[in-house]
Design a protein around this motif. Structure first.
Motif, PDB file in Angstrom:
ATOM      1  N   SER A  34       0.809  -1.226   0.000  1.00 52.16           N
ATOM      2  CA  SER A  34       0.000   0.000   0.000  1.00 52.16           C
ATOM      3  C   SER A  34       0.836   1.267   0.000  1.00 52.16           C
ATOM      4  O   SER A  34       0.325   2.349  -0.305  1.00 52.16           O
ATOM      5  CB  SER A  34      -0.940  -0.002   1.209  1.00 52.16           C
ATOM      6  OG  SER A  34      -1.939  -0.981   1.057  1.00 52.16           O
ATOM      7  N   CYS A  40      -4.302   4.175  -0.171  1.00 53.95           N
ATOM      8  CA  CYS A  40      -4.450   2.961   0.650  1.00 53.95           C
ATOM      9  C   CYS A  40      -3.740   3.178   1.980  1.00 53.95           C
ATOM     10  O   CYS A  40      -2.540   2.917   2.101  1.00 53.95           O
ATOM     11  CB  CYS A  40      -3.881   1.751  -0.073  1.00 53.95           C
ATOM     12  SG  CYS A  40      -4.626   1.464  -1.689  1.00 53.95           S
ATOM     13  N   CYS A  46      -2.818  -3.207  -1.688  1.00 55.33           N
ATOM     14  CA  CYS A  46      -3.752  -2.379  -2.440  1.00 55.33           C
ATOM     15  C   CYS A  46      -3.705  -2.782  -3.915  1.00 55.33           C
ATOM     16  O   CYS A  46      -2.704  -3.321  -4.396  1.00 55.33           O
ATOM     17  CB  CYS A  46      -3.320  -0.918  -2.284  1.00 55.33           C
ATOM     18  SG  CYS A  46      -4.412   0.306  -3.018  1.00 55.33           S
ATOM     19  N   THR A 106      -8.019  -5.896   1.865  1.00 48.13           N
ATOM     20  CA  THR A 106      -7.284  -5.027   0.947  1.00 48.13           C
ATOM     21  C   THR A 106      -8.183  -3.846   0.592  1.00 48.13           C
ATOM     22  O   THR A 106      -9.325  -3.749   1.032  1.00 48.13           O
ATOM     23  CB  THR A 106      -6.911  -5.782  -0.342  1.00 48.13           C
ATOM     24  OG1 THR A 106      -8.129  -6.223  -0.970  1.00 48.13           O
ATOM     25  CG2 THR A 106      -6.021  -6.980  -0.057  1.00 48.13           C
TER      26      THR A 106
END
Length: 225
Positions: A34, A40, A46, A106
Motif C-alpha cells: 500500500s 491505501c 492495495c 485489501t
C-alpha cells in the motif's frame, strides 16, 4: 553435462520455465504494498495501477488482470445493498471458505452499479474485494453460494475522485458528472454500468477517498472539451 540443479540440461529448462511462470504471475497480479498508493492508508496491500493520462477533471488508469471475491445484492437503496454484500464478503475473508483461511483485507472495495433501474425498482450491486497477493494464485472456495471468485480482465478506466462519504446519491451525482465530461470530449466508454469505489473503513473520519470508474472502450481521451 552436469548442472548445479541436476544431472542434465533438461533440469535447467524446467527450472527456467518455472521461474518464468512465477514472473508472469507476479507481473499480472498488480496487488502490492500500500505504500505504493496515495489512497491505501488502512490495509497492507492495495490494487495498483498505471496512470495513462489525465486532465483537470479525471484520469485514465490501466489495471492488470487480478482475482476478486464478489457477491451480488439487489436493493432499492445502495447503502442497504452495500451493507448486506459487505457482511457476506467479510465472512469469506474471516474464515467462511473451504480452507477456513483468514484473508487480509485489501482496498479498494468496488461496487459495480448497473444502469437503468427506476427510482421505485431494485438495482443490482456487485461488491468485490480484491484478493491479496498471497491468495491470487489459488484462492479458497467460498462456502456461501452467493459468494464467488472471478478474475477481471486487463482494462483502462476513466476515474473521477472525490472525498467524504460514499453514499448512493453522491455516487450517482459523481457518475453523472464524469459521464458528462466524457461525452463532452466524445470519449468511448461502457455506459451500461459504473463502479463506485471506496478506499476507507467507516472508522476513518477525515481525508476519505472515493472514486467513480467507467471502463474505457477504445483509445482513451484525456483532452479538454
Amino acid at each position: 553435462m552436469k548442472s548445479y540443479f541436476g544431472s542434465s540440461d533438461g533440469s535447467l529448462v524446467y527450472f527456467a520455465a518455472f521461474v518464468g511462470l512465477l514472473l508472469v504471475l507476479t507481473a499480472e497480479a498488480r496487488v502490492g504494498n500500500s505504500s505504493e498508493s496515495l489512497f491505501c492508508t488502512e490495509t497492507k496491500e492495495c490494487l495498483l495501477y498505471d496512470v495513462v493520462c489525465q486532465n483537470g477533471d479525471y484520469e485514465v488508469r490501466h489495471y492488470d488482470s487480478v482475482k476478486w471475491v464478489s457477491t451480488v445484492e439487489k436493493s432499492m437503496v445502495m447503502e442497504m445493498g452495500q451493507m448486506m454484500a459487505f457482511r457476506r464478503l467479510f465472512k469469506y475473508i474471516t474464515g467462511a471458505n473451504a480452507d477456513g483461511a483468514k484473508i487480509e483485507m485489501t482496498c479498494p472495495v468496488t461496487i459495480k452499479v448497473e444502469k437503468g433501474a427506476s427510482f421505485w425498482e431494485s438495482n443490482t450491486y456487485t461488491m468485490s474485494f480484491v484478493l491479496p497477493s498471497n491468495f491470487q494464485t489459488a484462492p479458497p472456495k467460498p462456502t456461501d453460494e452467493k459468494v464467488y471468485i472471478h478474475e477481471s480482465t486487463h482494462m483502462k478506466a476513466y476515474v473521477r475522485s472525490y472525498g467524504g462519504w460514499m453514499m448512493g446519491i453522491r455516487d450517482k451525482m459523481q457518475a453523472e458528472s464524469l459521464a458528462n465530461e466524457l461525452d463532452s470530449v466524445q470519449a468511448s466508454y461502457v455506459k451500461e454500468y459504473h463502479y463506485a469505489v471506496g478506499y476507507d473503513s467507516p472508522m476513518k473520519m477525515w481525508n476519505r477517498h472515493n472514486e467513480v470508474w467507467y471502463v474505457a472502450a477504445g483509445e482513451p481521451v484525456c483532452s479538454s472539451p
